[in-house]
Design an enzyme around this catalytic site. Structure first.
Site, PDB file in Angstrom:
ATOM      1  N   LYS A 203      11.985  -1.386   6.162  1.00  9.58           N
ATOM      2  CA  LYS A 203      11.361  -2.725   6.142  1.00  9.58           C
ATOM      3  C   LYS A 203      11.196  -3.109   4.678  1.00  9.58           C
ATOM      4  CE  LYS A 203       8.081  -5.117   5.798  1.00  9.58           C
ATOM      5  NZ  LYS A 203       7.993  -6.243   4.833  1.00  9.58           N
TER       6      LYS A 203
ATOM      7  N   GLU B  67       3.676   6.095  -2.427  1.00  8.15           N
ATOM      8  CA  GLU B  67       3.908   5.911  -3.874  1.00  8.15           C
ATOM      9  C   GLU B  67       3.196   4.622  -4.226  1.00  8.15           C
ATOM     10  OE1 GLU B  67       5.800   7.880  -5.881  1.00  8.15           O
ATOM     11  OE2 GLU B  67       6.381   9.229  -4.259  1.00  8.15           O
TER      12      GLU B  67
ATOM     13  N   CYS C  19       5.756  -0.019 -11.658  1.00  6.15           N
ATOM     14  CA  CYS C  19       4.589   0.795 -11.276  1.00  6.15           C
ATOM     15  C   CYS C  19       4.091   1.641 -12.433  1.00  6.15           C
ATOM     16  CB  CYS C  19       4.936   1.665 -10.079  1.00  6.15           C
ATOM     17  SG  CYS C  19       6.368   2.699 -10.335  1.00  6.15           S
TER      18      CYS C  19
ATOM     19  N   GLU D  62      -5.025  -2.576 -11.202  1.00 12.63           N
ATOM     20  CA  GLU D  62      -3.619  -2.813 -11.511  1.00 12.63           C
ATOM     21  C   GLU D  62      -3.342  -4.314 -11.402  1.00 12.63           C
ATOM     22  OE1 GLU D  62      -0.649  -1.862  -8.560  1.00 12.63           O
ATOM     23  OE2 GLU D  62       0.604  -0.959 -10.103  1.00 12.63           O
TER      24      GLU D  62
HETATM   25  P1  NAD Z   1       2.457  -4.348  -1.098  1.00 14.53           P
HETATM   26  O1  NAD Z   1       1.652  -3.132  -0.806  1.00 14.53           O
HETATM   27  O2  NAD Z   1       1.799  -5.659  -0.977  1.00 14.53           O
HETATM   28  O3  NAD Z   1       3.729  -4.404  -0.136  1.00 14.53           O
HETATM   29  C1  NAD Z   1       4.621  -3.323  -0.057  1.00 14.53           C
HETATM   30  C2  NAD Z   1       5.326  -3.358   1.283  1.00 14.53           C
HETATM   31  O4  NAD Z   1       4.361  -3.172   2.310  1.00 14.53           O
HETATM   32  C3  NAD Z   1       6.036  -4.689   1.581  1.00 14.53           C
HETATM   33  O5  NAD Z   1       7.251  -4.422   2.250  1.00 14.53           O
HETATM   34  C4  NAD Z   1       5.058  -5.377   2.523  1.00 14.53           C
HETATM   35  O6  NAD Z   1       5.688  -6.286   3.397  1.00 14.53           O
HETATM   36  C5  NAD Z   1       4.514  -4.185   3.288  1.00 14.53           C
HETATM   37  N1  NAD Z   1       3.206  -4.418   3.931  1.00 14.53           N
HETATM   38  C6  NAD Z   1       2.234  -5.286   3.558  1.00 14.53           C
HETATM   39  N2  NAD Z   1       1.190  -5.214   4.434  1.00 14.53           N
HETATM   40  C7  NAD Z   1       1.518  -4.291   5.351  1.00 14.53           C
HETATM   41  C8  NAD Z   1       0.866  -3.761   6.493  1.00 14.53           C
HETATM   42  N3  NAD Z   1      -0.350  -4.171   6.878  1.00 14.53           N
HETATM   43  N4  NAD Z   1       1.488  -2.797   7.212  1.00 14.53           N
HETATM   44  C9  NAD Z   1       2.709  -2.342   6.845  1.00 14.53           C
HETATM   45  N5  NAD Z   1       3.385  -2.826   5.783  1.00 14.53           N
HETATM   46  C10 NAD Z   1       2.794  -3.774   5.040  1.00 14.53           C
HETATM   47  O7  NAD Z   1       3.094  -4.100  -2.549  1.00 14.53           O
HETATM   48  P2  NAD Z   1       4.020  -5.084  -3.395  1.00 14.53           P
HETATM   49  O8  NAD Z   1       3.155  -6.178  -3.902  1.00 14.53           O
HETATM   50  O9  NAD Z   1       5.254  -5.399  -2.638  1.00 14.53           O
HETATM   51  O10 NAD Z   1       4.469  -4.111  -4.597  1.00 14.53           O
HETATM   52  C11 NAD Z   1       3.714  -3.885  -5.708  1.00 14.53           C
HETATM   53  C12 NAD Z   1       2.958  -2.572  -5.596  1.00 14.53           C
HETATM   54  O11 NAD Z   1       3.867  -1.493  -5.444  1.00 14.53           O
HETATM   55  C13 NAD Z   1       2.195  -2.257  -6.872  1.00 14.53           C
HETATM   56  O12 NAD Z   1       0.937  -1.739  -6.536  1.00 14.53           O
HETATM   57  C14 NAD Z   1       3.050  -1.207  -7.547  1.00 14.53           C
HETATM   58  O13 NAD Z   1       2.392  -0.362  -8.457  1.00 14.53           O
HETATM   59  C15 NAD Z   1       3.554  -0.446  -6.377  1.00 14.53           C
HETATM   60  N6  NAD Z   1       4.740   0.327  -6.751  1.00 14.53           N
HETATM   61  C16 NAD Z   1       4.632   1.698  -6.846  1.00 14.53           C
HETATM   62  C17 NAD Z   1       5.743   2.459  -7.237  1.00 14.53           C
HETATM   63  C18 NAD Z   1       5.681   3.973  -7.349  1.00 14.53           C
HETATM   64  O14 NAD Z   1       6.720   4.612  -7.414  1.00 14.53           O
HETATM   65  N7  NAD Z   1       4.497   4.564  -7.364  1.00 14.53           N
HETATM   66  C19 NAD Z   1       6.951   1.817  -7.522  1.00 14.53           C
HETATM   67  C20 NAD Z   1       7.011   0.414  -7.426  1.00 14.53           C
HETATM   68  C21 NAD Z   1       5.897  -0.309  -7.020  1.00 14.53           C
END
Ligand code: NAD
Length: 496
Positions: free
Chosen positions: A189, A265, A300, A399
């Protein structure tokens, strides 16, 4: 050198409306619901994607389970899986510009970075796990002579993967490649604002010879398709990259359904610590700027807190500000842009909200702070630096995931460690020093999954990436990632 002619051709290509990819073919939503895909370059509608929900997830998981049980992939000899994954790596390379430009139009990353970090890294990841999988052996336990204790790793079954909008292809590949290499079937997804390259990847996987139904992509909102996947009782492992807020929910969904393993992650608030004895303060300043402002801070491991020793604080900050103000913010498809667009209007608002909160908390703005290029309709923001930040302020704790650097002075090594660890996160860190002993002490004492010494942000597929504290559990990349997608099985064989 970028192929600017090819970029110019690709950037105006029409993007067809997108369906899910389930069972090797495009599948529209049963209720016909779609989402507009807005390009962060100009705010215009690029195309539409299907807004999947529990029905589409049920179908994709059933197809994935069926493909797993048919064993055409899971029982294929590892050398056969290797051939397909390496072929997929080659196809990604052949389509590198197409994928990179499509991704930039979808999520706004500057093209110079996107080419390397997206198709470049995804191809390397598929090649790495493809090449690795016929070289991973089981174990024989040191048992008594009348017994053979065989320890093998078998695929877990159906892997659900939920990924964010920053570097979707790279992060998607970090999950899909080891999961497939180990013989699993996958339901992916993508984020609603960055699905296009992952849909294209699924098509290329079929072309590479991956059996139908082994890799399925369901697009849609996190609260609908994502939630349905995380709650599904026939998903064995859930691999997630994204925010801590969503990560927490996924653990609840697992507890409320089938106790699937959930690997997270998550985000960071990573400290980049500069001592006066750093071998090259100019290199440290350049890396500090690059370490927070590439991809508009949407990385990230961004070094979003710059900790500078009080003796060099003002002089070092001046170098950082000078370099920052030389950056060009512009169209991410223009090779001359150092920083492209913020991914969405919501993220831009969030960034600007943090600027206001930092000012209210008493931090001092020393560069940037504004939205720019508003006339383009795109979501652009100046690289922004605050000084006089202390550990209590929101911009030192939360963050932002935007181009916002918090500069914090420190007195000595102990003070630097105290400040570095004073957040709920533990993803990445940097240390700049010419003292080998100090470098090791900092690596030992800073809570972070990856610590860079006299550099910031370097890495490759051979080393794991994962967080401590609230930055997550489990690891992407390296052979360690295979542990998430395999189950240990023991055979205790009586030979007496
Ligand atoms: P997000 O958590 O808002 O969304 C991530 C994914 O989760 C998306 O596909 C979203 O549609 C899905 N999602 C949202 N609500 C959900 C729910 N209730 N149930 C299931 N899935 C759901 O994150 P984002 O804004 O897309 O990405 C940014 C975040 O990702 C930042 O916090 C960043 O640090 C983190 N990140 C971490 C790494 C790592 O390797 N640690 C790498 C890249 C990004």
């Amino acid at each position: 050198m970028l192929n600017t002619e090819l970029i110019a051709t690709l950037k105006t290509a029409e993007v067809a409306p997108q369906a899910h990819i389930i069972g090797g073919r495009p599948v529209a939503n049963r209720d016909g619901q779609v989402l507009d895909v807005l390009s962060p370059r100009d705010g215009g509608v690029l195309t539409i994607i299907a807004a999947g929900g529990s029905e589409e997830i049920d179908l994709a998981v059933a197809v994935a389970r069926q493909s797993f049980e048919q064993r055409s992939w899971s029982a294929m000899p590892p050398a056969g899986r290797k051939r397909v994954l390496v072929r997929l790596a080659e196809l990604i390379e052949t389509h590198a510009y197409e994928l990179a430009v499509l991704g930039v139009r979808d999520n706004g990353t500057e093209i110079s970075m996107a080419l390397k970090a997206e198709p470049g890294s995804a191809a390397g990841t598929f090649r790495y796990y493809g090449e690795a999988i016929d070289k991973v052996y089981g174990e024989i336990a040191p048992t008594a002579a009348n017994v053979i204790g065989l320890i093998n790793r078998s695929p877990v079954g159906v892997v659900g993967a939920i990924v964010p909008w920053n570097f979707p292809l790279m992060i998607g590949a970090w999950k899909i490649a080891p999961a497939l290499a180990a013989g699993n079937s996958v339901v992916l997804k993508p984020a609603e604002t960055a699905s296009l390259t992952l849909l294209r990847l699924a098509e290329l996987a079929l072309e590479a010879g991956l059996p139908e139904g082994v890799l399925n992509v369901v697009t849609g909102r996190g609260t609908e398709a994502g939630k349905a996947l995380a709650l599904h009782r026939d998903v064995d492992v859930l691999a997630f990259t994204g925010s801590g807020v969503v990560g927490r929910k996924l653990m609840e969904y697992s507890a409320a359904s089938n106790l699937k393993a959930v690997y997270l992650e998550l985000g960071g608030k990573s400290p980049n610590v500069v001592f006066p004895d750093a071998p090259d303060l100019d290199a440290a300043a350049a890396a500090a700027v690059n370490g927070i402002f590439r991809n508009s801070g949407q990385v990230c491991v961004s070094g979003s807190r710059l900790l500078v020793h009080q003796h060099i604080h003002d002089e070092f900050l001046a170098r950082v500000v000078e370099r920052t103000e030389a950056l060009t913010v512009g169209d991410p498809l223009d090779a001359g842009s150092d920083m492209g667009a913020v991914n969405s209007a919501e993220q831009l608002d969030k960034n600007l909200g943090y600027v206001a909160s930092a000012q209210e908390d008493g931090a001092v703005l020393c560069s940037g702070g504004n939205r720019v290029l508003e006339e383009t309709g795109g979501y652009f923001m100046e690289p922004t630096i605050f000084r006089a930040v202390n550990t209590e302020m929101r911009i030192a704790q939360e963050e932002v995931f935007g181009p916002l650097l918090s500069v914090i002075p420190f007195q000595d090594e102990a003070d630097a460690i105290r400040i570095a660890n004073a957040t709920p996160y533990g993803l990445a860190a940097g240390v700049w020093t010419g003292d080998l002993g100090r470098a090791h002490r900092m690596v030992d004492r800073i809570d972070a999954g990856v610590i860079h010494v006299n550099c910031y942000g370097g890495s490759d597929i051979t080393v794991p990436l994962g967080g401590l504290k609230q930055s997550g559990n489990g690891h992407d990349k390296s052979l360690h990632a295979l542990e998430k997608y395999t189950a240990l099985k023991t055979a205790w064989i009586n030979i007496s």
